[in-house]
Scaffold this motif. Structure first.
Motif: not given
Length: 161
Positions: A65-71, A87-91
């Motif tokens: 789902h194209h995580y916006e903060h990189g791999a 960041n993960i929870v927000s995404f």
């Protein structure tokens, strides 16, 4: 002697009441323990193999789902920083609601949001304040994996225009 008999009679008369009260408390405590057992986490969240599987599932979802903060590497999710976790929870929550944004302290909002989504277990503030700690991470990983499972079943929300 008659006064002693009267006080003994009073004591023995209240004894059944005390026993009944003690038994009622015992039953109440037993029921609370039973309810607590029902609400305990049934997943083996302390098991390293289970954690490894959940980390893989989360990384797969983030990648697809194209995580916006990189791999994100498995090593990162073994002991994430607070920033990584937020960041993960927000995404993930943006996949539930594209307009999602933390308005205050994430420690206050995460438990409320997960409860509103139907997560059956309590997320305490303590683990949220020390996300990567060895004792804190397993229940948070369990919550994240539940959210990923929810998103996989339900599908991510469509982005708003």
């Amino acid at each position: 002697m008659p006064a002693t008999r009267a006080s003994t009679a009073r004591k023995t008369a209240t004894l059944p009441c005390r026993i009944a009260t003690a038994m009622a408390w015992t039953v109440a405590v037993a029921r609370m323990k039973c309810v607590a057992r029902l609400q305990q986490e049934p997943r083996p969240i302390g098991d390293k193999e289970w954690q490894k599987i959940q980390v893989h599932s989360i990384i797969q979802f983030l990648t697809e789902h194209h995580y916006e903060h990189g791999a994100i590497s498995p090593q990162t999710l073994k002991s994430p920083t607070t920033k990584d976790f937020v960041n993960i929870v927000s995404f993930l929550l943006k996949n539930v609601d594209p307009n999602f944004k933390f308005n205050g302290k994430y420690e206050d909002e995460v438990p409320v949001v997960f409860k509103a989504l139907g997560y059956k277990f309590t997320i305490n503030k303590g683990p949220l304040q020390s996300v990567g700690a060895q004792h804190s991470w397993p229940p948070l990983l369990a919550a994240l994996s539940w959210l990923v499972e929810l998103l996989n079943v339900r599908g991510p929300a469509a982005p708003t225009a």
